[in-house]
Scaffold this motif. Sequence first.
Motif, PDB file in Angstrom:
ATOM      1  N   ILE A  31      18.635  89.418  -9.871  1.00 39.32           N
ATOM      2  CA  ILE A  31      18.626  87.978 -10.135  1.00 39.32           C
ATOM      3  C   ILE A  31      18.281  87.771 -11.603  1.00 39.32           C
ATOM      4  O   ILE A  31      17.260  88.248 -12.092  1.00 39.32           O
ATOM      5  N   GLN A  34      16.593  82.127 -11.853  1.00 34.81           N
ATOM      6  CA  GLN A  34      15.975  81.662 -10.612  1.00 34.81           C
ATOM      7  C   GLN A  34      16.332  80.196 -10.327  1.00 34.81           C
ATOM      8  O   GLN A  34      16.537  79.419 -11.262  1.00 34.81           O
ATOM      9  N   VAL A  50      21.441  79.900  -8.421  1.00 37.09           N
ATOM     10  CA  VAL A  50      20.882  81.188  -8.796  1.00 37.09           C
ATOM     11  C   VAL A  50      21.945  81.935  -9.592  1.00 37.09           C
ATOM     12  O   VAL A  50      23.148  81.737  -9.375  1.00 37.09           O
ATOM     13  N   ALA A  52      23.047  85.897 -10.763  1.00 37.50           N
ATOM     14  CA  ALA A  52      22.767  87.285 -10.418  1.00 37.50           C
ATOM     15  C   ALA A  52      23.854  88.192 -10.961  1.00 37.50           C
ATOM     16  O   ALA A  52      24.974  87.747 -11.238  1.00 37.50           O
ATOM     17  N   ASP A  96      14.842  79.581  -0.971  1.00 32.72           N
ATOM     18  CA  ASP A  96      15.098  80.780  -1.754  1.00 32.72           C
ATOM     19  C   ASP A  96      16.451  81.326  -1.332  1.00 32.72           C
ATOM     20  O   ASP A  96      17.095  80.795  -0.422  1.00 32.72           O
ATOM     21  N   THR A 108      15.649  89.073  -3.714  1.00 32.89           N
ATOM     22  CA  THR A 108      15.269  87.745  -3.213  1.00 32.89           C
ATOM     23  C   THR A 108      14.718  86.924  -4.371  1.00 32.89           C
ATOM     24  O   THR A 108      13.863  87.389  -5.121  1.00 32.89           O
ATOM     25  N   SER A 109      15.232  85.708  -4.512  1.00 29.18           N
ATOM     26  CA  SER A 109      14.792  84.820  -5.592  1.00 29.18           C
ATOM     27  C   SER A 109      13.384  84.319  -5.333  1.00 29.18           C
ATOM     28  O   SER A 109      12.853  84.431  -4.230  1.00 29.18           O
ATOM     29  N   SER A 110      12.812  83.729  -6.355  1.00 28.93           N
ATOM     30  CA  SER A 110      11.552  83.020  -6.161  1.00 28.93           C
ATOM     31  C   SER A 110      11.865  81.723  -5.407  1.00 28.93           C
ATOM     32  O   SER A 110      13.013  81.294  -5.339  1.00 28.93           O
ATOM     33  N   SER A 111      10.842  81.128  -4.830  1.00 29.06           N
ATOM     34  CA  SER A 111      11.034  79.895  -4.067  1.00 29.06           C
ATOM     35  C   SER A 111      11.132  78.697  -5.003  1.00 29.06           C
ATOM     36  O   SER A 111      10.412  78.619  -5.992  1.00 29.06           O
ATOM     37  N   ALA A 112      12.013  77.779  -4.661  1.00 31.62           N
ATOM     38  CA  ALA A 112      12.136  76.500  -5.352  1.00 31.62           C
ATOM     39  C   ALA A 112      11.742  75.416  -4.352  1.00 31.62           C
ATOM     40  O   ALA A 112      12.203  75.425  -3.212  1.00 31.62           O
TER      41      ALA A 112
END
Length: 178
Positions: A31, A34, A50, A52, A96, A108-112
Amino acid sequence: VSGNVSVSAGNTCSESIPTTLNVTVNALPTITGQPGSQSVCAGSAVNLTVSATGAGLTYQWRKGGVDLANTGNISGVTTAALSISAASAGDAGSYDVVVSGTCSPAATSSSATLTVNTPPSITVQPVSQTVCLGAGASLSVTATGSGLTYQWRKDGTPVSGLTGSSFTISSAATTDAG
C-alpha cells in the motif's frame, strides 16, 4: 529480476543445446497511499481510495474490520475506491481495505473513519408564556443532530450570551416581552 534466462545442456558426446526461458518475479502487494478519514453531512457523496503496487492486485473493502464469519466485508466493492453516493448515519464507521496480489501475504490499509453528520431538527419547540411583571420565566428547546449549537433571538435579533438549549428570566420586566 525479470527477463529471459538461458541455459545450455551438453556433454562430451554432443554439442550444447541452448534453452531460453522467461523468469518473472512478481512484487508483493504494497500500500502506497492510505485511505483518509472524512466527515460529511448526511446525503453527501463519499469516496475512500487506496493506492497500491504489486502484481495481480485485488481489493476487498471492509467496514469495522473482519470477524470470524467475515461479516465486515463489503459485498461487490473490489476496486481501489469505495464510493457512497449519499452517506447516511448507517454508513458511519471505520473502513479499511485488504489488497491481495499474485504473491502473498496481502496488505491491509490503515483504518479510515467516516463520520456522517446529521442535520439539526427541533423535536420539542419552545412554548409561549404569559407571566406577571417580576415573575420568572423559562424557555427551552429540544433538538437532535450533530454538533448542535444554540442562539436565542428576541424579535429576530440574537441575544448575547443566550447560547444554550434553555434560559431563565428570574424577574420578568416589560422589556423582556417579545
